[in-house]
Design a protein around this motif. Structure first.
Motif, short mmCIF file in Angstrom:
data_model
loop_
_atom_site.label_atom_id
_atom_site.label_comp_id
_atom_site.label_asym_id
_atom_site.label_seq_id
_atom_site.Cartn_x
_atom_site.Cartn_y
_atom_site.Cartn_z
N CYS A 7 -17.08 -49.58 -32.08
CA CYS A 7 -17.35 -49.75 -33.50
C CYS A 7 -16.81 -48.55 -34.27
O CYS A 7 -16.22 -47.65 -33.71
CB CYS A 7 -18.85 -49.92 -33.73
SG CYS A 7 -19.78 -48.41 -33.48
N PHE A 8 -17.06 -48.56 -35.57
CA PHE A 8 -16.47 -47.52 -36.43
C PHE A 8 -16.97 -46.12 -36.10
O PHE A 8 -16.32 -45.13 -36.37
CB PHE A 8 -16.73 -47.84 -37.90
CG PHE A 8 -16.20 -49.19 -38.30
CD1 PHE A 8 -14.90 -49.58 -37.95
CD2 PHE A 8 -16.99 -50.08 -39.00
CE1 PHE A 8 -14.42 -50.83 -38.30
CE2 PHE A 8 -16.50 -51.34 -39.36
CZ PHE A 8 -15.22 -51.72 -39.00
N CYS A 9 -18.18 -46.06 -35.45
CA CYS A 9 -18.67 -44.73 -35.09
C CYS A 9 -18.38 -44.39 -33.63
O CYS A 9 -18.90 -43.41 -33.11
CB CYS A 9 -20.13 -44.55 -35.46
SG CYS A 9 -21.17 -45.97 -35.22
N TYR A 31 -22.24 -53.31 -33.99
CA TYR A 31 -22.79 -51.98 -33.68
C TYR A 31 -23.92 -52.15 -32.67
O TYR A 31 -24.74 -53.07 -32.77
CB TYR A 31 -23.29 -51.37 -35.00
CG TYR A 31 -24.06 -50.10 -34.89
CD1 TYR A 31 -23.46 -48.92 -34.44
CD2 TYR A 31 -25.40 -50.07 -35.29
CE1 TYR A 31 -24.19 -47.75 -34.37
CE2 TYR A 31 -26.12 -48.90 -35.23
CZ TYR A 31 -25.52 -47.73 -34.76
OH TYR A 31 -26.23 -46.58 -34.70
N CYS A 43 -22.84 -48.93 -38.55
CA CYS A 43 -21.59 -48.69 -39.28
C CYS A 43 -21.00 -49.97 -39.86
O CYS A 43 -19.86 -49.99 -40.31
CB CYS A 43 -20.59 -48.04 -38.34
SG CYS A 43 -20.23 -49.06 -36.90
ZN LIG Z 1 -20.65 -47.89 -35.29
#
Ligand SMILES: [Zn+2]
Length: 141
Positions: A7-9, A31, A43
């Motif tokens: 994911c984005f994190c 997420y 995120c």
């Molecule tokens: Zn994330």
């Protein structure tokens, strides 16, 4: 399915199943700590795995879920009845035991009375035979 997708994190995404009315049983990637229907979406990484559900699929799934709930209720009823029957069985078994004990005591009592009666009859026979012997002896001699 792309395993190891992040994911984005930078966390590995989790494949989850949606249980909302609109997307019943439809899987999605999100997420890791995503909670459906709350604001805990992390995120905001979100991607459907399955294609959009068709109306008939949703209807069938809803029918099956309703059926599952009905069966679960039936099962609980049957289990309750079974438990009730088990209790009844235990109670009857206890009563039967008590009856058996009473019967046994009564039989014992009857046997004792019969023994006493036999003793009385035997004693009476002895007395009669002695009396008869005395009478016979007197008559003859
Ligand atoms: Zn994330």
């Amino acid at each position: 399915m792309s395993r190891g997708r992040k994911c984005f994190c930078g966390l590995l995404v989790a494949v989850r199943t949606s249980w909302t009315h609109k997307n019943l049983g439809r899987r999605f990637k999100a997420y890791k700590f995503y909670k459906f229907g709350t604001r805990h979406t992390g995120c905001n990484y979100f991607e459907w795995v399955d294609e959009e559900i068709l109306d008939w699929q949703r209807d069938v799934t809803n029918v099956l879920i309703a059926e599952k709930h009905r069966l679960a209720t039936d099962l609980r009823l049957v289990q309750a009845k079974l438990e009730c029957t088990e209790n009844l069985k235990r109670s009857l078994s206890q009563q039967l035991d008590n009856i058996e004990k009473k019967k046994w005591k009564q039989n014992e009592f009857i046997a004792r009375q019969q023994n006493e009666q036999i003793s009385v009859v035997v004693a009476a026979c002895i007395v009669v035979s002695v009396v008869v012997s005395v009478v016979v002896v007197k008559l003859i001699g």
